[in-house]
Design a protein around this motif. Structure first.
Motif, PDB file in Angstrom:
ATOM      1  N   PHE A   1      -5.662  -4.345   0.922  1.00  0.00           N
ATOM      2  CA  PHE A   1      -4.635  -3.571   0.211  1.00  0.00           C
ATOM      3  C   PHE A   1      -5.248  -2.396  -0.550  1.00  0.00           C
ATOM      4  O   PHE A   1      -4.732  -1.272  -0.497  1.00  0.00           O
ATOM      5  CB  PHE A   1      -3.875  -4.500  -0.739  1.00  0.00           C
ATOM      6  CG  PHE A   1      -3.215  -3.808  -1.903  1.00  0.00           C
ATOM      7  CD1 PHE A   1      -2.086  -3.036  -1.719  1.00  0.00           C
ATOM      8  CD2 PHE A   1      -3.735  -3.936  -3.186  1.00  0.00           C
ATOM      9  CE1 PHE A   1      -1.472  -2.395  -2.802  1.00  0.00           C
ATOM     10  CE2 PHE A   1      -3.138  -3.308  -4.270  1.00  0.00           C
ATOM     11  CZ  PHE A   1      -2.001  -2.537  -4.072  1.00  0.00           C
TER      12      PHE A   1
ATOM     13  N   SER B   1       0.828  -1.204   0.000  1.00  0.00           N
ATOM     14  CA  SER B   1       0.000   0.000   0.000  1.00  0.00           C
ATOM     15  C   SER B   1       0.862   1.252   0.000  1.00  0.00           C
ATOM     16  O   SER B   1       0.610   2.204  -0.751  1.00  0.00           O
ATOM     17  CB  SER B   1      -0.933   0.001   1.223  1.00  0.00           C
ATOM     18  OG  SER B   1      -1.799  -1.110   1.203  1.00  0.00           O
TER      19      SER B   1
ATOM     20  N   THR C   1      -4.440   1.446   0.479  1.00  0.00           N
ATOM     21  CA  THR C   1      -3.779   2.298  -0.515  1.00  0.00           C
ATOM     22  C   THR C   1      -4.527   3.614  -0.661  1.00  0.00           C
ATOM     23  O   THR C   1      -3.921   4.692  -0.688  1.00  0.00           O
ATOM     24  CB  THR C   1      -3.702   1.585  -1.874  1.00  0.00           C
ATOM     25  OG1 THR C   1      -2.958   0.374  -1.734  1.00  0.00           O
ATOM     26  CG2 THR C   1      -3.026   2.461  -2.915  1.00  0.00           C
TER      27      THR C   1
END
Length: 449
Positions: free
Chosen positions: A436, A269, A440
Motif C-alpha cells: 500500500f 492507495s 500510494t
C-alpha cells in the motif's frame, strides 16, 4: 518502516508511532472489507460506497461523460468490475497514467440454475466449481451463501439486488474414515457427487423450491416484494470471518485474499493519493476463469474507459504510463520448500513479491521492476522476487492480458500467501501495508520513468 536514523529523536518517535497506528488501522479495516465482500458484486458495492464517500463521481456507460481535471470518477460494469480514476491536474497525454490492476473474483462453488436435490429427507443444492478450487478444504466448514439475484418486482420491473445470508446455512460433510479407509492416502473428490451442500431436512412431501427461499431472503434483506426470481449468480463461502492468527498476530487468515487483498490495497492507495497526477484502479471480474468476458481483463472495459477519458491522445498517454498488476504470490511453505526455486522463495512478512516469468505468464520486465524497486528502496521498504521452478508450470494474472491489450509497461507483483485457492488463505500482517505504501507513492509520483 521508514529510515529514521538521521532524524531528531522526538520527531523520529512521532513518525514511528504514527506509522504503527496507521498500519494497525489498515489491517483492521482490511478485515472489515473482506467480511463485507463475499462475492465480486459485494466487493464492488463496497468499493463504490468508499469512493462516493471520498467525493468520486459515478459514471454511466450509457450516458455522455463530461470529465474535468482534479476530479475522481468511477464506472461499474456488470456490477462485478470497476474502474476508478483521478483525472489529475496535468495533460494526461504527456504525464501518463499511474495504473493499478487487480481482480474481484475468487475460486468458489456456485449454485446451479436448477439446483434442488432431495435425498433421504435432506435438502441439498447442486454446485458448479468456479475456477481452480482447492476442493478438500471445503468439507466440514460452516458455509453461507451470497451473490446477485435478478427479480421481477411488484411493479413489474426487472431489477438486480444483492443477497447475503451471512449466517451458516450449509455444510458439506466428509465421509467418515470408517467408510473410506483410504481417505488419508488416496482420496479424490468428485465435484458432481461429493460437493452438493446440505441445507436442511424436509419431509418427503415438501415442494419448497430454491427460488422460494431466495424470494424470502430478498424480502428479509431489502424489503422488496418479489413476484418472480428471474435469475441469480450465487456462491457459497466460508462463514467464518477474517481474523488475525498466530501467537503474536503475525498473520491474517481469510477467504478471498486472492485477490480482494489487492483490490483493497489498490483502492486505499488511490484514495490516499494527492490527486495531482492521473491515477487509475481497475478491478476485473473473471480472472480465475481466463478473463474473457465483457468485464474481464481480456474484454474491452478498461480500453473503453480510457478511450472516453483520453480520446485521440490515448496512444501517447499509454506510452507515458505504467500498470502495476497486483495479485498474490506463492510464499515458500515450510513443509514443502522443494516446490520453490532455491533462490526465489518469498517469505511472508518480508515484503511484496515482484513476479518474473520470461515466457510472459507475468508481464514484468527490467524497466517496470526497476520502477518499483526504486520507489520501495527510497521508502526503506522490503521487496522480494519470485520465479517458478524451471520444471513446473507457471500461473498468470491480468498483467499480460492488460499489457497486450493496451501496450502499457506492466509490473506483476503481489503479497506472498499460503493456501492459494483454498477456502481460507493466509498472509503476513506486514506485507499488505508495505505494498500500500509503495503503490500510494507510485500513484502520485510526478515522474514514473
Amino acid at each position: 518502516m521508514r529510515l529514521y536514523g538521521f532524524m531528531p529523536y522526538c520527531w523520529r518517535n512521532y513518525l514511528l508511532i504514527r506509522d504503527i497506528m496507521e498500519h494497525a488501522e489498515f489491517n483492521k479495516d482490511l478485515l472489515k472489507f473482506l467480511n463485507t465482500s463475499p462475492t465480486p458484486w459485494h466487493a464492488v458495492d463496497t468499493m463504490k460506497q468508499r469512493l462516493s464517500a471520498a467525493g468520486f463521481q459515478e459514471l454511466d456507460e450509457r450516458e455522455d461523460w463530461s470529465l474535468v481535471s482534479n476530479q475522481g470518477y468511477y464506472v461499474v460494469r456488470n456490477g462485478s468490475s470497476i474502474v476508478a480514476f483521478r483525472t489529475g491536474s496535468k495533460d494526461v497525454t504527456t504525464s501518463g497514467i499511474r495504473m493499478v490492476g487487480a481482480h474481484t473474483d475468487s475460486p468458489c462453488l456456485k449454485v446451479k440454475p436448477n439446483p434442488e436435490l432431495r435425498r433421504k429427507g435432506f435438502f441439498q443444492l447442486g454446485v458448479e466449481v468456479y475456477g481452480g478450487v482447492l476442493l478438500n478444504p471445503w468439507f466440514d466448514r460452516d458455509l453461507s451463501l451470497a451473490g446477485r439475484v435478478t427479480v421481477l418486482d411488484e411493479d413489474g420491473k426487472v431489477r438486480d439486488t444483492l443477497v447475503d445470508f451471512r449466517k451458516p446455512v450449509a455444510f458439506i460433510p466428509s465421509l467418515a474414515i470408517h467408510l473410506d479407509r483410504e481417505a488419508n492416502s488416496n482420496r479424490t473428490v468428485n465435484p458432481q457427487t461429493d460437493l452438493p451442500p446440505v441445507l436442511m431436512q424436509v419431509p418427503e412431501s415438501d415442494t419448497t423450491s430454491f427460488v422460494d427461499l431466495l424470494s424470502q431472503q430478498v424480502k428479509a434483506e431489502t424489503g422488496l416484494t418479489v413476484r418472480k426470481v428471474l435469475g441469480y449468480e450465487l456462491s457459497f463461502y466460508d462463514a467464518r470471518e477474517a481474523s488475525f492468527v498466530g501467537l503474536r498476530d503475525d498473520f491474517i487468515a481469510s477467504a478471498r485474499l486472492d485477490n480482494l487483498l489487492s483490490c483493497y490495497i489498490g483502492l486505499q492507495s488511490l484514495l490516499k493519493t494527492s490527486g495531482d497526477e492521473a491515477a487509475l484502479l481497475v478491478c476485473n471480474d473473471h480472472e480465475e476463469v481466463g478473463s474473457m468476458s465483457a468485464e474481464g481483463a481480456q474484454g474491452p472495459f478498461l480500453t473503453a474507459v480510457l478511450d472516453r477519458w483520453v480520446g485521440a491522445g490515448k496512444a501517447r498517454a499509454i506510452a507515458n504510463s505504467m500498470m502495476v498488476s497486483a495479485d498474490n504470490a506463492h510464499g515458500i511453505h515450510p513443509n514443502y520448500m522443494d516446490k520453490h526455486d532455491e533462490n526465489h522463495g518469498p517469505i511472508l512478512n518480508q515484503g511484496p513479491v515482484i513476479k518474473v516469468n520470461h515466457n510472459q505468464r507475468y508481464a514484468t520486465n527490467s524497466r517496470s521492476a526497476a520502477v518499483y524497486r526504486h520507489i520501495s528502496d527510497e521508502l526503506g521498504l522490503p521487496h522480494q522476487t519470485f520465479v517458478v521452478r524451471s520444471d513446473m508450470g507457471c500461473g498468470s494474472t491480468i498483467g499480460p492480458l492488460t499489457a497486450g491489450n493496451l501496450g502499457v509497461t506492466t509490473l506483476d507483483i503481489g503479497v506472498p500467501q499460503f493456501g492459494m485457492h483454498s477456502i481460507r488463505e493466509l498472509i503476513g500482517t506486514e506485507d499488505g501495508f508495505t505494498l500500500f505504501r509503495v503503490l500510494t507513492e507510485f500513484m502520485q509520483r510526478e515522474q514514473i520513468f
